[in-house]
Design an enzyme around this catalytic site. Structure first.
Site, PDB file in Angstrom:
ATOM      1  N   ASP A  11      -9.790 -37.790   5.421  1.00  0.00           N
ATOM      2  CA  ASP A  11      -9.626 -36.711   4.447  1.00  0.00           C
ATOM      3  C   ASP A  11     -10.331 -37.033   3.125  1.00  0.00           C
ATOM      4  O   ASP A  11     -10.418 -38.194   2.734  1.00  0.00           O
ATOM      5  CB  ASP A  11      -8.128 -36.490   4.205  1.00  0.00           C
ATOM      6  CG  ASP A  11      -7.839 -35.091   3.693  1.00  0.00           C
ATOM      7  OD1 ASP A  11      -8.768 -34.250   3.669  1.00  0.00           O
ATOM      8  OD2 ASP A  11      -6.692 -34.830   3.301  1.00  0.00           O
ATOM      9  N   ASN A  59      -8.897 -26.055  11.640  1.00  0.00           N
ATOM     10  CA  ASN A  59     -10.082 -26.052  10.769  1.00  0.00           C
ATOM     11  C   ASN A  59     -10.982 -24.842  11.016  1.00  0.00           C
ATOM     12  O   ASN A  59     -11.846 -24.531  10.189  1.00  0.00           O
ATOM     13  CB  ASN A  59     -10.930 -27.320  10.951  1.00  0.00           C
ATOM     14  CG  ASN A  59     -10.310 -28.577  10.374  1.00  0.00           C
ATOM     15  OD1 ASN A  59     -10.565 -29.686  10.832  1.00  0.00           O
ATOM     16  ND2 ASN A  59      -9.478 -28.421   9.352  1.00  0.00           N
TER      17      ASN A  59
HETATM   18  C1  FPP Z   1     -11.199 -33.469   6.108  1.00  0.00           C
HETATM   19  O1  FPP Z   1     -11.891 -33.579   4.885  1.00  0.00           O
HETATM   20  C2  FPP Z   1     -12.132 -33.811   7.185  1.00  0.00           C
HETATM   21  C3  FPP Z   1     -12.699 -32.940   8.059  1.00  0.00           C
HETATM   22  C4  FPP Z   1     -12.297 -31.517   8.114  1.00  0.00           C
HETATM   23  C5  FPP Z   1     -13.751 -33.337   9.021  1.00  0.00           C
HETATM   24  C6  FPP Z   1     -14.403 -34.676   8.834  1.00  0.00           C
HETATM   25  C7  FPP Z   1     -15.602 -34.756   9.687  1.00  0.00           C
HETATM   26  C8  FPP Z   1     -16.580 -35.685   9.534  1.00  0.00           C
HETATM   27  C9  FPP Z   1     -16.524 -36.745   8.482  1.00  0.00           C
HETATM   28  C10 FPP Z   1     -17.767 -35.672  10.482  1.00  0.00           C
HETATM   29  C11 FPP Z   1     -17.422 -36.506  11.651  1.00  0.00           C
HETATM   30  C12 FPP Z   1     -18.492 -36.518  12.662  1.00  0.00           C
HETATM   31  C13 FPP Z   1     -18.432 -37.261  13.789  1.00  0.00           C
HETATM   32  C14 FPP Z   1     -19.565 -37.229  14.723  1.00  0.00           C
HETATM   33  C15 FPP Z   1     -17.286 -38.114  14.124  1.00  0.00           C
HETATM   34  P1  FPP Z   1     -12.020 -32.366   3.842  1.00  0.00           P
HETATM   35  O2  FPP Z   1     -13.425 -32.164   3.541  1.00  0.00           O
HETATM   36  O3  FPP Z   1     -11.202 -31.234   4.333  1.00  0.00           O
HETATM   37  O4  FPP Z   1     -11.320 -33.009   2.595  1.00  0.00           O
HETATM   38  P2  FPP Z   1     -10.920 -32.321   1.216  1.00  0.00           P
HETATM   39  O5  FPP Z   1     -11.209 -30.858   1.262  1.00  0.00           O
HETATM   40  O6  FPP Z   1      -9.462 -32.632   1.133  1.00  0.00           O
HETATM   41  O7  FPP Z   1     -11.733 -33.042   0.225  1.00  0.00           O
END
Ligand code: FPP
Length: 217
Positions: A11, A59
């Site tokens: 996150d 999501n």
């Molecule tokens: C939450 O962070 C994370 C996600 C919705 C997805 C995270 C995906 C990746 C890092 C890519 C992974 C790829 C592979 C191939 C494994 P957010 O952006 O929702 O956090 P925030 O809004 O709280 O800052």
């Protein structure tokens, strides 16, 4: 004691990008880089499996640009990654765009014989629907046992989950590996996911070694 299986709720990618004046979508590219840094160190330390929550069923309610940015990273990774990790996916992959589903098949096939840590990526995954799906298979088989149920969960075959780490400051599991979490150690870090380093991976292992696990005994 080194954990066999650690799961990450990655996150804070969007906030990491916004705090640098970048579009939120940039955060996922840096998030993937952070995952590679962390898992490289965990692989060196002998962790058998790492699960990473890349996209939850919930999501899909996000803005399309963010969804596209996550899947762009997923496709790029799947099309190019060739080891040393073994890569598997869990979640409802068939419901996704055919290009994504095909790239998933490709990376699973390409890395099937790799001997490094298993990277299990949760994509279009939700623990409640996974549990309901497994329960249905077990019930339909006419032999509803814990064993039958567990072998129908999408993470079946992975080592028992030892620890769940969530970055980004929130303290909840957000529908991730709820059944598997039963006796997992929980660790919540304030750090935003793209800031995670090799040293943070070591700190996670140190924290695990300090926990006294009782499994209800
Ligand atoms: C939450 O962070 C994370 C996600 C919705 C997805 C995270 C995906 C990746 C890092 C890519 C992974 C790829 C592979 C191939 C494994 P957010 O952006 O929702 O956090 P925030 O809004 O709280 O800052």
């Amino acid at each position: 004691m080194i954990p066999k299986h650690i799961a990450f709720i990655m996150d804070g990618n969007g906030r990491w990008a916004s705090s640098r004046g970048l579009p939120r979508t940039e955060g996922y590219k840096h998030g993937l880089e952070a995952l590679m840094r962390v898992i490289k160190r965990l692989d060196e330390r002998g962790v058998e499996a790492v699960s990473a929550f890349a996209f939850s069923t919930e999501n899909s309610a996000r803005p399309q640009a963010e969804i596209d940015a996550i899947f762009e990273q997923v496709k790029k990774f799947n099309r190019t990654y060739s080891g040393p990790l073994r890569v598997t996916y869990m979640g409802d992959i068939d419901a996704l765009d055919a290009e994504v589903a095909q790239s998933v098949e490709e990376v699973e096939r390409r890395t099937a014989d790799s001997s490094g840590t298993l990277l299990n990526i949760a994509l279009n995954y939700g623990a409640r629907s996974d549990i309901i799906h497994a329960a249905k298979i077990a019930a339909d088989s006419g032999l509803f046992s814990e064993e039958k149920f567990e072998e129908s969960l999408s993470g079946a075959g992975l080592p028992k989950l030892d620890m769940i780490v969530r970055t980004g400051g929130e303290k909840r599991l957000s529908n991730f590996m709820l059944y598997e979490a039963a006796y997992a150690e929980l660790l919540f870090l304030d750090k935003l996911w793209p800031d995670m380093t090799e040293d943070d991976a070591d700190a996670v292992l140190e924290e695990f070694s300090r926990r006294v696990r009782k499994f209800g005994r």
